[in-house]
Design an enzyme around this catalytic site. Structure first.
Site, PDB file in Angstrom:
ATOM      1  N   CYS A  67       0.861 -10.066  -1.049  1.00 41.95           N
ATOM      2  CA  CYS A  67      -0.569 -10.236  -1.320  1.00 41.95           C
ATOM      3  C   CYS A  67      -0.773 -11.057  -2.592  1.00 41.95           C
ATOM      4  O   CYS A  67      -0.233 -10.727  -3.643  1.00 41.95           O
ATOM      5  CB  CYS A  67      -1.246  -8.880  -1.475  1.00 41.95           C
ATOM      6  SG  CYS A  67      -3.016  -9.013  -1.887  1.00 41.95           S
ATOM      7  N   LYS A 101       6.963  -7.803   4.091  1.00 43.42           N
ATOM      8  CA  LYS A 101       6.284  -9.103   4.201  1.00 43.42           C
ATOM      9  C   LYS A 101       6.124  -9.677   2.802  1.00 43.42           C
ATOM     10  O   LYS A 101       5.655  -8.991   1.894  1.00 43.42           O
ATOM     11  CB  LYS A 101       4.921  -8.943   4.870  1.00 43.42           C
ATOM     12  CG  LYS A 101       4.242 -10.262   5.204  1.00 43.42           C
ATOM     13  CD  LYS A 101       2.979 -10.029   6.026  1.00 43.42           C
ATOM     14  CE  LYS A 101       2.399 -11.359   6.531  1.00 43.42           C
ATOM     15  NZ  LYS A 101       1.895 -12.202   5.439  1.00 43.42           N
TER      16      LYS A 101
END
Length: 323
Positions: free
Chosen positions: A98, A137
Site C-alpha cells: 500500500c 503482495k
C-alpha cells in the site's frame, strides 16, 4: 492451494463483498478483502461496525482472502490467529504494497520494503499463527533507489508462502506511469515461489500480454474491475483463445442496479448510496451523456432516487457509444 490465473486485487474502500461477488460471477477465481489493520482489529471493541463490515464474507464467495497490514510481528500473528478462527476466509494475504501516506508514514504497507528483516518476521509470525495458506503482495521497491522486492520474495519463498504478488511500480510512483512487466519477469525468473503480476489490467487483451511478458502464474486485476466486473469474463475468453464479449448497456445498467441494492443492504442507505457513486461513474464510462449523468447522480442522496434514475435510463445501446 491452486494458483488462480485471474484474481481480484485488494483495494481499500473498493473490494467489499458486493464487488467481489460480482467479479466471481464473471469469472474471478480469487478475491481479496479490503486491507485490515492488525492493530486496529486487535484494539476494536466486539461488534465494531468498521471491522464487522471489513470482515464480512458473502455466501457466494468461494476463495476469498483477508488482507492484513501491520509492522509488529506479535500483533500480526495474533490478528492472523483470530481471523483464522472466524472461519470465513480461505487464505491470509499480507499487505506490503500500500502506497498511501497514512500507512507508509508509520512504517507499514510498502514501507516494509525498507525493512526486509522486519518484513521477514511479520511473514513468519502470520505463517506460524494460521493453518490457512499465506500470501504477500508488494511493489518493486519503495523508490528507484530501493528496488529490493527480491528480498521479500526470497523471504516469502523460504517461509513456504503460497505466492507473492508484485505490483509493477514503486511506492514513489503511486499509480503514475506504466507498470514495469519486465521487472516483474526478472523477479519471477529469480524465484521458485509462484509470482502473480499486478498493474494496468484494463482490457481483456491485457491479460494475455502481461502473462506472456512476465511469465507469471497468474494475474491480479485491480482498478480495471471498478464498474467493469466483465473484465474477468473477457480476460478468461482471451486466455481461452476466444473473442471477448463486451457487456451491453442493458447488462451494465442491470448490474449497476444490483450493485446499488447490495451496497445499501450491506452498509445502510446513507453510506451505501455515498460509496456507490464512485462505482457508478465507472459503470457508465463510454456511455453517451456520462458526464452529465455523473453530475446528476452526485446530487441524489436516497436509494429510491438513485434507483429510479437508473431504471429510467434507456436500455438499448446508442449509436456512437461503446458497447
Amino acid at each position: 492451494m491452486k494458483i488462480p490465473v485471474l484474481s481480484l486485487a485488494p483495494m481499500a474502500g473498493i473490494t467489499d463483498w458486493p464487488l467481489r461477488v460480482l467479479c466471481y460471477r464473471m469469472g474471478a477465481e480469487y478475491a481479496c478483502s479490503e486491507m485490515v489493520s492488525a492493530i486496529g482489529y486487535m484494539c476494536a471493541k466486539p461488534g465494531n461496525r468498521v471491522y464487522s463490515q471489513l470482515l464480512r464474507v458473502h455466501a457466494e464467495e468461494t476463495n476469498t482472502a483477508c488482507q492484513l497490514f501491520g509492522k509488529d510481528p506479535v500483533v500480526m500473528g495474533e490478528a492472523a490467529r483470530r481471523i483464522t478462527e472466524l472461519g470465513r476466509f480461505t487464505s491470509l494475504d499480507i499487505n506490503m504494497g500500500c502506497p498511501a501516506r497514512k500507512v507508509t508514514s508509520i512504517g507499514e504497507g510498502s514501507a516494509m520494503l525498507l525493512n526486509p528483516d522486519v518484513a521477514y518476521k511479520v511473514m513468519e509470525a502470520v505463517k506460524n499463527n494460521t493453518h490457512l495458506p499465506v500470501t504477500v503482495k508488494t511493489r518493486l521497491g519503495y523508490d528507484a533507489d530501493s528496488m529490493n522486492a527480491i528480498e521479500l520474495g526470497k523471504a516469502a519463498q523460504s517461509l513456504g508462502l503460497e505466492w507473492i504478488c508484485f505490483h509493477g511500480r514503486t511506492r514513489e510512483q503511486q499509480y503514475s506511469g506504466t507498470a514495469d512487466y519486465e521487472a516483474i519477469g526478472k523477479l519471477r525468473s529469480q524465484l521458485s515461489i509462484p509470482v502473480i503480476a499486478n498493474g494496468d489490467v484494463f482490457e481483456p487483451e491485457d491479460a494475455r500480454r502481461i502473462l506472456q511478458a512476465t511469465g507469471a502464474a497468474g494475474l491480479m486485476i485491480g482498478r480495471g474491475a471498478m464498474g467493469n466486473p466483465w473484465l474477468f469474463r473477457g480476460a478468461g475468453q482471451v486466455l481461452s483463445g476466444k473473442q471477448p464479449t463486451a457487456p451491453t448497456r442493458q447488462e451494465r445498467l442491470d448490474t449497476a442496479l444490483l450493485h446499488l441494492e447490495w451496497m445499501v443492504e450491506y452498509k445502510g442507505e446513507t453510506q451505501g448510496v455515498l460509496e456507490m457513486r464512485k462505482h457508478l461513474g465507472h459503470y457508465f464510462a463510454g456511455m453517451r451523456g456520462a458526464t452529465a449523468l455523473r453530475r446528476q447522480m452526485n446530487t441524489l442522496k436516497t436509494y429510491e432516487e438513485l434507483r429510479r434514475l437508473l431504471q429510467e435510463l434507456p436500455r438499448e445501446d446508442c449509436a456512437g457509444e461503446e458497447a
